[in-house]
Structure formats: C-alpha cells, structure tokens
Design an enzyme around this catalytic site. Structure first.
Site, PDB file in Angstrom:
ATOM      1  N   ASP A  95    -108.116  10.445 -41.493  1.00  0.00           N
ATOM      2  CA  ASP A  95    -107.109  11.482 -41.743  1.00  0.00           C
ATOM      3  C   ASP A  95    -105.793  10.808 -42.124  1.00  0.00           C
ATOM      4  OD1 ASP A  95    -106.842  14.710 -40.714  1.00  0.00           O
ATOM      5  OD2 ASP A  95    -104.999  13.594 -41.130  1.00  0.00           O
ATOM      6  N   ILE A  96    -105.132  11.351 -43.121  1.00  0.00           N
ATOM      7  CA  ILE A  96    -103.904  10.733 -43.641  1.00  0.00           C
ATOM      8  C   ILE A  96    -102.744  10.888 -42.641  1.00  0.00           C
ATOM      9  CG2 ILE A  96    -102.920  12.700 -44.936  1.00  0.00           C
ATOM     10  CD1 ILE A  96    -102.636  10.690 -47.315  1.00  0.00           C
TER      11      ILE A  96
ATOM     12  N   ASN B 289    -111.463  23.462 -37.621  1.00  0.00           N
ATOM     13  CA  ASN B 289    -110.600  24.613 -37.856  1.00  0.00           C
ATOM     14  C   ASN B 289    -111.253  25.474 -38.929  1.00  0.00           C
ATOM     15  OD1 ASN B 289    -108.593  23.689 -36.040  1.00  0.00           O
ATOM     16  ND2 ASN B 289    -107.752  22.338 -37.608  1.00  0.00           N
TER      17      ASN B 289
ATOM     18  N   GLY C  86    -106.209  27.844 -38.377  1.00  0.00           N
ATOM     19  CA  GLY C  86    -105.376  26.691 -38.659  1.00  0.00           C
ATOM     20  C   GLY C  86    -105.932  25.767 -39.722  1.00  0.00           C
ATOM     21  N   GLN C  87    -106.927  26.228 -40.468  1.00  0.00           N
ATOM     22  CA  GLN C  87    -107.494  25.370 -41.525  1.00  0.00           C
ATOM     23  C   GLN C  87    -106.547  25.312 -42.716  1.00  0.00           C
ATOM     24  OE1 GLN C  87    -111.379  26.606 -42.940  1.00  0.00           O
ATOM     25  NE2 GLN C  87    -111.610  24.796 -44.249  1.00  0.00           N
TER      26      GLN C  87
ATOM     27  N   HIS D  67    -114.644  20.592 -42.815  1.00  0.00           N
ATOM     28  CA  HIS D  67    -114.516  19.231 -42.286  1.00  0.00           C
ATOM     29  C   HIS D  67    -114.486  19.269 -40.782  1.00  0.00           C
ATOM     30  CE1 HIS D  67    -110.502  20.847 -43.116  1.00  0.00           C
ATOM     31  NE2 HIS D  67    -110.074  20.182 -42.054  1.00  0.00           N
TER      32      HIS D  67
ATOM     33  N   HIS E 167    -113.020  17.256 -37.606  1.00  0.00           N
ATOM     34  CA  HIS E 167    -112.082  16.233 -37.138  1.00  0.00           C
ATOM     35  C   HIS E 167    -112.721  15.491 -35.962  1.00  0.00           C
ATOM     36  CE1 HIS E 167    -108.242  17.885 -38.951  1.00  0.00           C
ATOM     37  NE2 HIS E 167    -108.977  18.985 -38.983  1.00  0.00           N
TER      38      HIS E 167
HETATM   39  P1  AMP Z   1    -107.241  21.268 -41.293  1.00  0.00           P
HETATM   40  O1  AMP Z   1    -105.905  21.753 -40.795  1.00  0.00           O
HETATM   41  O2  AMP Z   1    -108.326  21.374 -40.253  1.00  0.00           O
HETATM   42  O3  AMP Z   1    -107.595  21.892 -42.614  1.00  0.00           O
HETATM   43  O4  AMP Z   1    -107.074  19.718 -41.498  1.00  0.00           O
HETATM   44  C1  AMP Z   1    -106.804  19.135 -42.730  1.00  0.00           C
HETATM   45  C2  AMP Z   1    -106.562  17.681 -42.449  1.00  0.00           C
HETATM   46  O5  AMP Z   1    -106.613  16.992 -43.683  1.00  0.00           O
HETATM   47  C3  AMP Z   1    -105.193  17.398 -41.808  1.00  0.00           C
HETATM   48  O6  AMP Z   1    -105.387  16.748 -40.558  1.00  0.00           O
HETATM   49  C4  AMP Z   1    -104.522  16.485 -42.834  1.00  0.00           C
HETATM   50  O7  AMP Z   1    -103.748  15.474 -42.238  1.00  0.00           O
HETATM   51  C5  AMP Z   1    -105.709  15.910 -43.590  1.00  0.00           C
HETATM   52  N1  AMP Z   1    -105.416  15.483 -44.947  1.00  0.00           N
HETATM   53  C6  AMP Z   1    -104.674  16.109 -45.881  1.00  0.00           C
HETATM   54  N2  AMP Z   1    -104.645  15.405 -47.030  1.00  0.00           N
HETATM   55  C7  AMP Z   1    -105.406  14.290 -46.806  1.00  0.00           C
HETATM   56  C8  AMP Z   1    -105.755  13.158 -47.605  1.00  0.00           C
HETATM   57  N3  AMP Z   1    -105.334  13.015 -48.876  1.00  0.00           N
HETATM   58  N4  AMP Z   1    -106.534  12.193 -47.039  1.00  0.00           N
HETATM   59  C9  AMP Z   1    -106.965  12.318 -45.765  1.00  0.00           C
HETATM   60  N5  AMP Z   1    -106.671  13.365 -44.969  1.00  0.00           N
HETATM   61  C10 AMP Z   1    -105.898  14.343 -45.476  1.00  0.00           C
END
Ligand code: AMP
Ligand code: ZN
Length: 112
Positions: free
Chosen positions: A31-32, A87, A93-94, A100, A102
């Site tokens: 995760d970024i 999520n 909260g998605q 995906h 986490h």
């Molecule tokens: P969600 O809120 O469950 O949709 O989580 C989306 C996740 O994607 C968040 O934890 C972000 O930090 C992560 N995210 C967004 N952009 C990137 C990216 N380019 N590379 C890796 N993770 C990312």
C-alpha cells in the site's frame, strides 16, 4: 481490465508498485500509504469493482486470495498475525473500486 481503474493499471504494470506476489490470477503489492509497518494489498487481476460485485463464479478466486493472505503475511514478517480488511462500497470506506484485501500488521492493532 477497466480503463480508468488504478489497480488494473498497477496489475498491467502501467503504474509502478512494489509487488510482493504475482500469478496468473492474483497480484499483491505494498500500500502506498501504509497504515502500519507492514501493509499490502491482494487483488484479483480481473476487474471486480468490490466484494458486492463478486459472483458465484468468483468463489475459487476469492478463496485463493484468502488462502494466500497468511502465506504472504508470514513471508513478510507477520507470522504472529495480521489484520485483514475488505472495504466494500462508498459506505464501507472503499476508495479504489477494484476489489482488494488489505493485509496489515507489524504493530499492536487497535481493538475493533
Ligand atoms: P480502500 O479505501 O479500501 O479502497 O483502500 C485503497 C488503498 O489503496 C488505500 O489504502 C491507499 O493507500 C491505496 N493506494 C492508493 N493508490 C495506490 C497506489 N498507487 N499504490 C498502492 N496503493 C495505493
Ligand atoms: Zn480494476
């Protein structure tokens, strides 16, 4: 592949990521914005917008993702345990609309 989907672009290698695992159906990358010392995401390569958009024919794929979670978590130092979060939808909260999971760990989690 969905053309405007961030995670489809990561799966396709069009956007860089720190991949931790890849096979024909599944991809995992860090995760970024990590919420803990170890935080990675496991995604299906197929674009499924959310858990609410998965169908019966995804049963095997979803099972594979869940079974992969403890294997990758252990490899990445989370042998003592980890938190798994999915999520689903705006109300859940998605933020990225590509299913995906986490995987989060490396420090004591807040009780839920
Ligand atoms: P969600 O809120 O469950 O949709 O989580 C989306 C996740 O994607 C968040 O934890 C972000 O930090 C992560 N995210 C967004 N952009 C990137 C990216 N380019 N590379 C890796 N993770 C990312
Ligand atoms: Zn996608």
């Amino acid at each position: 592949m969905s053309v405007d989907c961030l995670f489809c672009k990561i799966v396709a290698g069009e956007i860089p990521s720190k991949k931790v695992y890849e096979d024909a159906e599944v991809c995992a990358f860090y995760d970024i914005h990590p919420a803990a010392p170890v935080h990675f995401l496991i995604v299906p390569k197929e674009h499924i917008a959310s858990l609410a958009d998965a169908h019966a024919h995804h049963e095997m794929l979803l099972g594979r993702i869940l079974l992969l979670a403890p294997v990758l978590a252990k490899e990445l130092g989370l042998g003592s345990g980890f938190r798994t979060i999915i999520n689903t939808g705006r109300g859940g909260g998605q933020e990225v609309m590509h299913l995906h999971v986490h995987i989060i760990g490396g420090r004591a989690p807040r009780p839920m």
